[in-house]
Scaffold this active site. Structure first.
Site, PDB file in Angstrom:
ATOM      1  CE1 TYR A 202      35.906  47.655 -11.201  1.00  0.00           C
ATOM      2  CE2 TYR A 202      37.773  49.109 -11.556  1.00  0.00           C
ATOM      3  CZ  TYR A 202      36.799  48.595 -10.725  1.00  0.00           C
ATOM      4  OH  TYR A 202      36.726  49.016  -9.424  1.00  0.00           O
TER       5      TYR A 202
ATOM      6  CB  ILE B 128      41.075  49.733  -0.650  1.00  0.00           C
ATOM      7  CG1 ILE B 128      40.072  50.669  -1.346  1.00  0.00           C
ATOM      8  CG2 ILE B 128      40.830  49.704   0.862  1.00  0.00           C
ATOM      9  CD1 ILE B 128      40.031  52.072  -0.851  1.00  0.00           C
TER      10      ILE B 128
HETATM   11  N1  SER Z   1      41.363  48.639  -7.001  1.00  0.00           N
HETATM   12  C1  SER Z   1      40.658  48.554  -8.250  1.00  0.00           C
HETATM   13  C2  SER Z   1      41.361  47.684  -9.219  1.00  0.00           C
HETATM   14  O1  SER Z   1      42.570  47.627  -9.151  1.00  0.00           O
HETATM   15  C3  SER Z   1      40.481  49.928  -8.852  1.00  0.00           C
HETATM   16  O2  SER Z   1      39.269  50.416  -8.492  1.00  0.00           O
HETATM   17  O3  SER Z   1      40.752  47.115 -10.057  1.00  0.00           O
END
Ligand code: SER
Length: 320
Positions: A137, A167
């Site tokens: 990722y 978030i």
């Molecule tokens: N919130 C995301 C994740 O935990 C990080 O960008 O993958």
């Protein structure tokens, strides 16, 4: 008038962003899109972002002028399927950037704190620093940032991006991220009074409440082009707290709440990310300011989520 296309619109950020954009621009001017077959009264298009031809058709037929490109695979899910993560995150973004170049579109694309890795300074992580992520990722996000910068400088594409932290929100749950514990903990605290967390109590990560995230995206997209000095992606921060601190804050409202800990593979991902981000550049360039600190996030989350869960329970059919 040109319309706005949102990819990945049914996701955690997408659902709240669509509501905010429709309030600002009108319901019919904002087109949701995704891979689900959806019967919607408001504009919706079936779209797999790896299908560049379909993307082009939608842009032409719906007179799209701006794309909020949110479709993507998050960190934990990415580790389970690295091939899918690369295909959706990198090839999807490349299709959007190619379309933006051809049709002269404005683009928003979220990057992430996941671009950083073990060799990055963990505290006050600078805007420009070592980016050696350990997850696929993170690798797709570093690649994406470089692609954005390239398309902006080489072809003049108006692409704007933020390195989003974890978030926290109550409308739509996140799916497949490492920071998901900071959302799950609220519904489990309300429903069961306990939560089993998949990272250790001292794990401290950068986080943000959804209203601040939406404000950041809209402010960035409204800023004068000349003010945008970063075309890769801006560091963006609000608050940083450990799981233990989050638990203690929830316990101020729900004193009987207990958190258990059962770290899994996501611990190593969380450990590779910074705990506090320096977002001075965003504050200087386009006036970024957050509103919600930890106590405000917890109070607002518990209030809204309690109401939502109570409503959902009231709608459950009564079993005989
Ligand atoms: N919130 C995301 C994740 O935990 C990080 O960008 O993958």
């Amino acid at each position: 008038m040109k319309t706005i296309l949102v990819t990945g619109s049914s996701g955690q950020v997408g659902s709240d962003l669509v509501a905010a954009l429709r309030k600002q621009h009108g319901a019919m001017e904002v087109i949701e899109s995704g891979r689900e077959v959806a019967e919607q009264l408001l504009p919706y298009e079936m779209l797999d972002v790896t299908d560049s031809q379909r993307l082009g058709e939608i842009i032409e037929q719906d007179r799209v002028g701006t794309i909020y490109h949110l479709a993507g695979i998050l960190s934990a899910k990415g580790e389970r399927n690295p091939h899918l993560c690369w295909n959706v995150n990198v090839n999807g973004l490349r299709n959007v950037l190619e379309a933006a170049k051809f049709y002269q579109l404005q683009v928003f694309w979220p990057s992430s704190i996941a671009v950083f890795g073990a060799n990055t300074p963990k505290v006050n992580t600078p805007q420009t620093t070592i980016k050696e992520p350990s997850t696929i990722y993170g690798i797709t996000k570093v690649t994406g940032e470089l692609l954005c910068q390239y398309y902006a400088h080489r072809f003049g594409v108006d692409i704007r991006s933020l390195r989003l932290p974890g978030i926290i929100s109550y409308n739509t749950p996140p799916g497949g991220g490492t920071t998901d514990f900071a959302v799950e903990i609220f519904s489990e605290a309300i429903k069961k009074g306990s939560y089993t967390c998949f990272v250790r109590p001292e794990t401290c990560l950068p986080m943000m409440y959804m209203p601040d995230a939406i404000k950041a995206i809209l402010d960035l997209m409204r800023a004068e082009p000349a003010a945008i000095t970063v075309r890769s992606s801006y560091n963006l921060a609000a608050v940083s707290f450990s799981v233990a601190e989050l638990v203690a804050e929830i316990q101020k409202h729900l004193p009987d709440f207990i958190c258990h800990y059962q770290p899994d593979f996501r611990q190593a991902i969380a450990d590779s990310w910074p705990s506090v981000i320096d977002d001075t550049q965003a504050r200087i360039d386009w006036g970024w300011q957050h509103s919600y600190d930890l106590p405000a996030i917890v109070a607002d989350m518990l209030e809204h989520l309690s109401r939502k869960l109570a409503k959902e329970e009231a709608l459950q059919p009564i079993s005989s």
